[in-house]
Motif scaffolding. Structure first.
Motif, short mmCIF file in Angstrom:
data_model
loop_
_atom_site.label_atom_id
_atom_site.label_comp_id
_atom_site.label_asym_id
_atom_site.label_seq_id
_atom_site.Cartn_x
_atom_site.Cartn_y
_atom_site.Cartn_z
N GLN A 4 -0.34 -0.63 8.12
CA GLN A 4 0.55 -0.94 6.35
C GLN A 4 0.13 -2.79 6.64
O GLN A 4 -0.33 -3.63 5.97
N ASP A 5 0.53 -2.87 7.88
CA ASP A 5 1.19 -4.31 8.08
C ASP A 5 -0.39 -5.44 8.43
O ASP A 5 -1.00 -6.49 7.87
N ALA A 27 -2.11 -8.06 6.11
CA ALA A 27 -3.36 -9.28 6.97
C ALA A 27 -4.70 -9.63 6.32
O ALA A 27 -4.80 -10.54 5.89
N ILE A 28 -4.96 -8.26 6.27
CA ILE A 28 -6.06 -8.46 5.52
C ILE A 28 -6.91 -8.63 4.13
O ILE A 28 -8.06 -9.29 3.98
N VAL A 29 -6.32 -8.51 3.58
CA VAL A 29 -5.40 -8.90 1.92
C VAL A 29 -5.43 -9.97 1.64
O VAL A 29 -5.70 -10.77 0.66
N PHE A 66 0.61 -1.15 0.24
CA PHE A 66 -0.50 0.15 -0.23
C PHE A 66 0.84 1.04 -0.34
O PHE A 66 0.61 1.38 0.61
N ARG A 67 1.75 1.32 -0.89
CA ARG A 67 2.40 2.25 -1.23
C ARG A 67 1.85 2.86 -2.54
O ARG A 67 3.26 3.66 -3.23
N PRO A 124 -4.56 2.39 -1.57
CA PRO A 124 -2.94 1.48 -2.39
C PRO A 124 -1.90 2.57 -2.35
O PRO A 124 -0.84 2.63 -2.06
N MET A 125 -2.68 3.81 -3.74
CA MET A 125 -2.57 4.66 -3.69
C MET A 125 -2.42 5.86 -3.02
O MET A 125 -1.67 6.21 -2.88
N LEU A 126 -3.67 5.75 -1.71
CA LEU A 126 -3.93 6.99 -1.36
C LEU A 126 -3.64 7.26 0.29
O LEU A 126 -2.91 7.67 0.77
N GLY A 127 -2.25 5.49 0.43
CA GLY A 127 -2.34 4.94 1.91
C GLY A 127 -0.55 6.23 2.52
O GLY A 127 -1.02 6.75 3.21
#
Length: 192
Positions: free
Chosen positions: A82-83, A87-89, A41-42, A69-72
Protein backbone atom coordinates in the motif's frame (compact mmCIF):
# COMPACT_ATOMS: atom_id res chain seq x y z
CA UNK A 1 -32.66 -12.88 -16.89
CA UNK A 2 -34.71 -12.37 -13.74
CA UNK A 3 -35.82 -8.96 -12.60
CA UNK A 4 -33.66 -9.22 -9.48
CA UNK A 5 -30.52 -9.98 -11.49
CA UNK A 6 -31.34 -7.21 -13.93
CA UNK A 7 -31.94 -4.77 -11.09
CA UNK A 8 -28.68 -5.82 -9.42
CA UNK A 9 -26.70 -5.45 -12.64
CA UNK A 10 -28.21 -2.02 -13.33
CA UNK A 11 -27.59 -0.90 -9.75
CA UNK A 12 -23.99 -2.08 -9.94
CA UNK A 13 -23.53 -0.31 -13.28
CA UNK A 14 -25.06 2.90 -11.93
CA UNK A 15 -22.79 2.69 -8.90
CA UNK A 16 -19.72 2.28 -11.10
CA UNK A 17 -20.76 5.25 -13.21
CA UNK A 18 -21.30 7.34 -10.07
CA UNK A 19 -17.86 6.37 -8.84
CA UNK A 20 -16.43 7.28 -12.23
CA UNK A 21 -17.97 10.72 -12.03
CA UNK A 22 -16.36 11.30 -8.64
CA UNK A 23 -12.97 9.90 -9.59
CA UNK A 24 -12.39 12.42 -12.37
CA UNK A 25 -12.01 15.23 -9.87
CA UNK A 26 -10.24 13.05 -7.30
CA UNK A 27 -6.69 13.66 -8.53
CA UNK A 28 -7.28 17.37 -8.95
CA UNK A 29 -8.86 17.66 -5.52
CA UNK A 30 -5.88 15.96 -3.86
CA UNK A 31 -3.71 19.02 -4.40
CA UNK A 32 -6.34 21.28 -2.87
CA UNK A 33 -7.48 19.10 0.02
CA UNK A 34 -5.82 19.92 3.34
CA UNK A 35 -7.44 17.44 5.70
CA UNK A 36 -5.62 14.18 6.47
CA UNK A 37 -5.86 11.49 3.81
CA UNK A 38 -7.43 8.12 4.61
CA UNK A 39 -5.18 5.08 4.48
CA UNK A 40 -4.36 4.41 0.83
CA UNK A 41 -6.28 1.88 -1.22
CA UNK A 42 -8.68 0.51 1.32
CA UNK A 43 -11.81 1.32 -0.64
CA UNK A 44 -12.48 4.60 1.17
CA UNK A 45 -11.80 8.21 0.51
CA UNK A 46 -13.10 8.56 -3.03
CA UNK A 47 -12.92 12.20 -3.92
CA UNK A 48 -15.69 14.71 -4.42
CA UNK A 49 -17.94 14.63 -7.46
CA UNK A 50 -16.73 15.83 -10.80
CA UNK A 51 -16.47 14.84 -14.43
CA UNK A 52 -15.55 11.25 -15.13
CA UNK A 53 -15.70 8.72 -17.89
CA UNK A 54 -17.12 5.62 -16.24
CA UNK A 55 -15.63 2.28 -15.32
CA UNK A 56 -12.28 1.49 -16.79
CA UNK A 57 -11.87 5.00 -18.05
CA UNK A 58 -9.59 7.75 -16.84
CA UNK A 59 -12.12 8.87 -14.32
CA UNK A 60 -13.36 5.47 -13.49
CA UNK A 61 -13.53 3.91 -10.08
CA UNK A 62 -10.29 4.48 -8.22
CA UNK A 63 -9.23 7.20 -10.61
CA UNK A 64 -6.19 6.50 -12.76
CA UNK A 65 -5.32 3.49 -10.61
CA UNK A 66 -8.47 1.71 -11.77
CA UNK A 67 -10.23 -0.59 -9.33
CA UNK A 68 -7.17 -1.20 -7.16
CA UNK A 69 -8.20 1.16 -4.33
CA UNK A 70 -11.44 -0.75 -3.84
CA UNK A 71 -10.01 -4.19 -4.52
CA UNK A 72 -6.83 -3.81 -2.46
CA UNK A 73 -8.24 -5.51 0.64
CA UNK A 74 -9.70 -8.33 -1.46
CA UNK A 75 -6.38 -9.17 -3.12
CA UNK A 76 -4.49 -8.96 0.17
CA UNK A 77 -2.24 -5.95 -0.25
CA UNK A 78 0.32 -5.68 2.53
CA UNK A 79 1.01 -2.39 4.30
CA UNK A 80 4.31 -2.19 2.43
CA UNK A 81 2.54 -2.67 -0.91
CA UNK A 82 0.00 0.00 0.00
CA UNK A 83 2.88 2.37 0.78
CA UNK A 84 4.51 1.53 -2.56
CA UNK A 85 1.27 2.19 -4.41
CA UNK A 86 0.83 5.49 -2.58
CA UNK A 87 4.36 6.44 -3.70
CA UNK A 88 3.44 5.56 -7.30
CA UNK A 89 0.30 7.70 -7.06
CA UNK A 90 2.27 10.58 -5.56
CA UNK A 91 4.88 10.35 -8.33
CA UNK A 92 2.16 10.71 -11.00
CA UNK A 93 -0.06 13.25 -9.22
CA UNK A 94 1.02 16.31 -11.23
CA UNK A 95 0.71 14.40 -14.53
CA UNK A 96 -2.77 13.12 -13.67
CA UNK A 97 -3.91 16.56 -12.51
CA UNK A 98 -2.76 18.08 -15.80
CA UNK A 99 -4.50 15.32 -17.76
CA UNK A 100 -7.72 15.78 -15.79
CA UNK A 101 -7.62 19.52 -16.49
CA UNK A 102 -7.03 18.87 -20.22
CA UNK A 103 -9.88 16.35 -20.30
CA UNK A 104 -12.27 18.75 -18.62
CA UNK A 105 -11.31 21.55 -21.03
CA UNK A 106 -11.62 19.29 -24.09
CA UNK A 107 -15.07 18.04 -23.04
CA UNK A 108 -16.18 21.63 -22.44
CA UNK A 109 -14.92 22.58 -25.91
CA UNK A 110 -16.88 19.72 -27.51
CA UNK A 111 -20.03 20.72 -25.61
CA UNK A 112 -19.57 24.37 -26.62
CA UNK A 113 -19.19 23.34 -30.28
CA UNK A 114 -22.28 21.12 -30.14
CA UNK A 115 -24.35 23.80 -28.40
CA UNK A 116 -23.24 26.68 -30.64
CA UNK A 117 -25.97 28.69 -32.36
CA UNK A 118 -24.62 27.60 -35.75
CA UNK A 119 -23.76 23.96 -36.40
CA UNK A 120 -20.21 23.66 -37.72
CA UNK A 121 -19.39 20.03 -38.46
CA UNK A 122 -15.69 20.81 -38.89
CA UNK A 123 -15.37 22.46 -35.47
CA UNK A 124 -17.31 19.67 -33.76
CA UNK A 125 -15.09 17.04 -35.40
CA UNK A 126 -11.93 18.97 -34.51
CA UNK A 127 -12.93 19.41 -30.86
CA UNK A 128 -14.01 15.76 -30.67
CA UNK A 129 -10.66 14.65 -32.11
CA UNK A 130 -8.83 16.80 -29.56
CA UNK A 131 -10.88 15.21 -26.77
CA UNK A 132 -10.07 11.74 -28.12
CA UNK A 133 -6.36 12.62 -28.13
CA UNK A 134 -6.58 13.58 -24.44
CA UNK A 135 -8.42 10.32 -23.72
CA UNK A 136 -5.59 8.44 -25.43
CA UNK A 137 -3.01 10.27 -23.31
CA UNK A 138 -4.96 9.34 -20.19
CA UNK A 139 -5.14 5.69 -21.26
CA UNK A 140 -1.38 5.61 -21.78
CA UNK A 141 -0.76 7.18 -18.35
CA UNK A 142 -3.16 4.68 -16.76
CA UNK A 143 -1.39 1.76 -18.47
CA UNK A 144 2.03 2.92 -17.22
CA UNK A 145 0.78 3.33 -13.65
CA UNK A 146 -0.90 -0.08 -13.77
CA UNK A 147 2.32 -1.67 -15.02
CA UNK A 148 4.25 -0.08 -12.14
CA UNK A 149 1.77 -1.45 -9.62
CA UNK A 150 1.55 -4.90 -11.17
CA UNK A 151 5.35 -5.25 -10.96
CA UNK A 152 5.13 -5.27 -7.17
CA UNK A 153 2.16 -7.64 -6.83
CA UNK A 154 2.66 -11.32 -6.13
CA UNK A 155 1.59 -13.87 -8.75
CA UNK A 156 -1.40 -14.78 -6.56
CA UNK A 157 -2.46 -11.12 -6.22
CA UNK A 158 -2.16 -10.59 -9.99
CA UNK A 159 -4.27 -13.68 -10.67
CA UNK A 160 -6.91 -12.57 -8.15
CA UNK A 161 -6.96 -9.08 -9.62
CA UNK A 162 -7.43 -10.40 -13.16
CA UNK A 163 -10.17 -12.77 -11.97
CA UNK A 164 -12.03 -9.91 -10.29
CA UNK A 165 -11.64 -7.69 -13.36
CA UNK A 166 -13.14 -10.47 -15.51
CA UNK A 167 -16.06 -10.79 -13.10
CA UNK A 168 -16.73 -7.05 -13.29
CA UNK A 169 -16.52 -7.12 -17.07
CA UNK A 170 -19.12 -9.92 -17.14
CA UNK A 171 -21.37 -7.95 -14.80
CA UNK A 172 -21.12 -4.88 -17.03
CA UNK A 173 -21.99 -7.01 -20.07
CA UNK A 174 -24.98 -8.50 -18.24
CA UNK A 175 -26.17 -5.01 -17.34
CA UNK A 176 -25.76 -3.90 -20.95
CA UNK A 177 -27.78 -6.88 -22.18
CA UNK A 178 -30.48 -6.13 -19.61
CA UNK A 179 -30.67 -2.50 -20.74
CA UNK A 180 -30.95 -3.60 -24.38
CA UNK A 181 -33.77 -5.98 -23.51
CA UNK A 182 -35.56 -3.29 -21.53
CA UNK A 183 -35.25 -0.78 -24.40
CA UNK A 184 -36.50 -3.37 -26.89
CA UNK A 185 -39.49 -4.16 -24.69
CA UNK A 186 -40.32 -0.45 -24.34
CA UNK A 187 -40.11 0.06 -28.09
CA UNK A 188 -42.34 -2.95 -28.73
CA UNK A 189 -44.92 -1.75 -26.20
CA UNK A 190 -44.96 1.71 -27.73
CA UNK A 191 -45.36 0.28 -31.25
CA UNK A 192 -42.06 1.59 -32.57
Amino acid sequence: MTAAVTRMALTFGAGLIALGVGAGAYVHAQDQHTSPQPPPFRGRGMGPGGPGRGPGGPGGPGGPMGMLPMLGPQIGLTDAQQDQIKAIVDSHRAEWTALADRARASRDAVNDAVNADTVDDGVIRQKSAEAAFVDADMAVARAHARAEVFQMLTAEQKARMKEMQAQMKNMRAAGKDARRGHRKALLERSGL
